[in-house]
Design an enzyme around this catalytic site. Structure first.
Site, PDB file in Angstrom:
ATOM      1  NE  ARG A   1      -1.871  -1.553   3.279  1.00 44.68           N
ATOM      2  CZ  ARG A   1      -1.586  -2.831   3.210  1.00 44.68           C
ATOM      3  NH1 ARG A   1      -2.196  -3.580   2.326  1.00 44.68           N
ATOM      4  NH2 ARG A   1      -0.692  -3.375   3.997  1.00 44.68           N
ATOM      5  CB  THR A   2       3.480   2.494   2.277  1.00 40.65           C
ATOM      6  OG1 THR A   2       2.710   2.077   3.397  1.00 40.65           O
ATOM      7  CG2 THR A   2       4.134   3.809   2.588  1.00 40.65           C
TER       8      THR A   2
ATOM      9  CE  LYS B   1      27.045  -4.147  -6.553  1.00 38.58           C
ATOM     10  NZ  LYS B   1      26.944  -3.045  -7.512  1.00 38.58           N
TER      11      LYS B   1
ATOM     12  NE  ARG C   1       7.215   0.388   5.035  1.00 38.71           N
ATOM     13  CZ  ARG C   1       5.963  -0.051   5.123  1.00 38.71           C
ATOM     14  NH1 ARG C   1       5.684  -1.310   4.825  1.00 38.71           N
ATOM     15  NH2 ARG C   1       5.002   0.766   5.491  1.00 38.71           N
TER      16      ARG C   1
ATOM     17  CG  HIS D   1       3.937   4.059   8.393  1.00 37.59           C
ATOM     18  ND1 HIS D   1       4.219   4.887   7.333  1.00 37.59           N
ATOM     19  CD2 HIS D   1       3.221   3.027   7.878  1.00 37.59           C
ATOM     20  CE1 HIS D   1       3.692   4.365   6.230  1.00 37.59           C
ATOM     21  NE2 HIS D   1       3.072   3.248   6.548  1.00 37.59           N
TER      22      HIS D   1
END
Lengths: 311, 152
Positions: free
Chosen positions: A54-55, A83, A104, A132
């Site tokens: 969703r986000t 890496k 995120r 959030h």
């Protein structure tokens, strides 16, 4: 915070009531008629070090609908993080490619750290179990929209129930912090082991909000304007039998909602697993899918403000 | 008869330096650990009777004055401690240790998945309350009390 241009959106704790209302009000305008070329020529960098449906999609959609474009990744395995690149180096690099960053990350505090190494705005789309903020903003917008402008008018007291995992649930913690800035009465409904932590109870009571804590939802349903449901996660329990008992006690079913206020709405941050029975979806009180859709105008408002397209 | 020199412990006043007193008895050696430096002359007193603390301790360090960071560390574990500055055998200032609003790089965040435990970056805590101690990590926003405290 009222001037959002080039500002980072990291934690709901940094907002003032006026700042929250400014975003909600702009989101209302975006929902009515989003200006199609508002962010033309602007590029959003989406850094998803952890999966999100969703986000990520709603940020990408919000940016595209305002005429902007998106670069980024949804899988860190395909990046130089694999890496051994440090997060601050990744952020410095993206600074050369984009005008704002949405990130995120599974590590808590990663968004704050990223913001300290970025000259372009960083929007936190979730840092582990910590913050959030855009989810909280769309929750507030959903409340404002379904409750006759209760937050902006400030006349009535919002009565909100929060049910489920209140101990570990990131969304209910942030929402408690944000709603404590408004006239609000909280009903925290949870099994003893998943009660709202004292820190958040104090945020509410210090702000003068009334709080109630209980294990049984039925008696309070007729009181509520909003019921905010969250998922109870099996991994929080040492004893699986205890989990099964608790899980079943907090499943919302249609027959629970026979005696509710006309304005009553059920919210949930999604994904919903079993805590809301499918039979609830067709009730007029079920608002959770519309709530997820509200992510678009809210994120459009945030992007427009941090990119300075709207003051 | 041979006369033996009288054996006695001398706890002399210091000419220049710092005296930290009113340290809770059981914390004194931790304060010493924070301040220890191989070249310093230190005099330590532990478990001395005290009306307010029951047992108290003190630490005298010659020719050294505390840094802000050292004072903050002491304030975290011994908030009752007082710092006396001695110049030419006279106490020229006496003050209670205090915590600034924010402390940097002196406490480890007890959240294993906090960014400060993953990347090379100093920890930063906002001091919400000095007594009882309540710190909030500037990054992961977890709160910590004195029982979770791990000094760096």
């Amino acid at each position: 915070m009222l001037d959002f241009q080039n500002k980072h959106i990291v934690s709901i704790r940094e907002f003032t009531k006026e700042g929250l209302l400014k975003i909600i009000s702009l989101a209302e305008k975006m929902a009515e008629k989003p200006p199609q070329d508002l962010l033309k020529g602007k590029i959003l960098g989406t850094l998803f070090f952890e999966p999100s449906t969703r986000t990520r999609l709603s940020f990408e959609s919000a940016m595209s609908r305002l005429g902007g474009s998106v670069v980024g990744f949804a899988d860190p395995k395909s990046t130089s993080t694999q890496k051994g690149e440090t997060l601050d180096d990744t952020i410095r690099m993206i600074n050369g490619y984009a005008d704002a960053i949405v990130m995120r990350h599974p590590v808590e505090g990663a968004a704050r750290f990223a913001s300290e190494h970025s000259s372009i705005p960083v929007i936190n789309a979730g840092d582990g179990a910590n913050q959030h903020p855009t989810q909280t903003l769309l929750d507030l917008y959903s409340i404002e929209k379904t409750q006759e402008k209760i937050l902006s008018e400030g006349k009535k007291t919002l009565k909100i129930g929060m049910i489920g995992d209140l101990k570990y649930g990131r969304t209910v913690h942030s929402l408690t912090i944000a709603l404590s800035m408004f006239k609000c009465e909280f009903y925290f409904i949870a099994p003893k082991i998943l009660r709202m932590p004292d820190d958040y109870l104090h945020v509410a009571t210090d702000a003068g909000c009334k709080i109630h804590q209980m294990e049984n939802i039925e008696p309070v349903i007729p009181e509520l304007d909003i019921l905010y449901s969250t998922r109870i996660q099996a991994e929080r329990f040492f004893d699986i039998n205890e989990y099964n008992m608790v899980k079943n006690a907090y499943v919302l079913k249609a027959d629970l909602f026979k005696n509710v206020k006309n304005n009553f709405k059920i919210l949930h941050p999604l994904p919903r697993i079993e805590e809301i029975d499918r039979g609830v979806d067709s009730l007029p009180y079920a608002y959770y899918f519309q709530q997820a859709a509200n992510g678009i105008p809210v994120r459009q408002a945030i992007l427009a403000l941090v990119l300075g397209a709207i003051k | 008869m041979n006369s033996q020199p009288k054996k006695e412990l001398s706890v002399n006043a210091i000419e220049n330096g710092t005296v930290i007193d009113h340290i809770p008895g059981e914390i004194t050696l931790k304060v010493v650990e924070i301040l220890s430096n191989p070249d310093d002359v230190m005099t330590i007193g532990v478990n001395l009777p005290s009306k307010s603390l029951n047992k108290k301790g003190f630490v005298k360090i010659s020719n050294r004055f505390l840094t802000k960071e050292e004072t903050s560390k002491i304030a975290l574990i011994a908030p009752t401690a007082k710092v006396n500055i001695v110049k030419d055998y006279k106490i020229t200032s006496k003050s209670q240790v205090f915590l600034p609003d924010q402390i940097k790089g002196i406490v480890k965040c007890n959240n294993p998945i906090c960014i400060t435990n993953k990347e090379i970056t100093p920890s930063v805590f906002d001091v919400l309350k000095a007594l009882p101690l309540k710190l909030r990590c500037h990054y992961c926003e977890r709160t910590m009390g004195s029982k979770d405290l791990h000094l760096l």
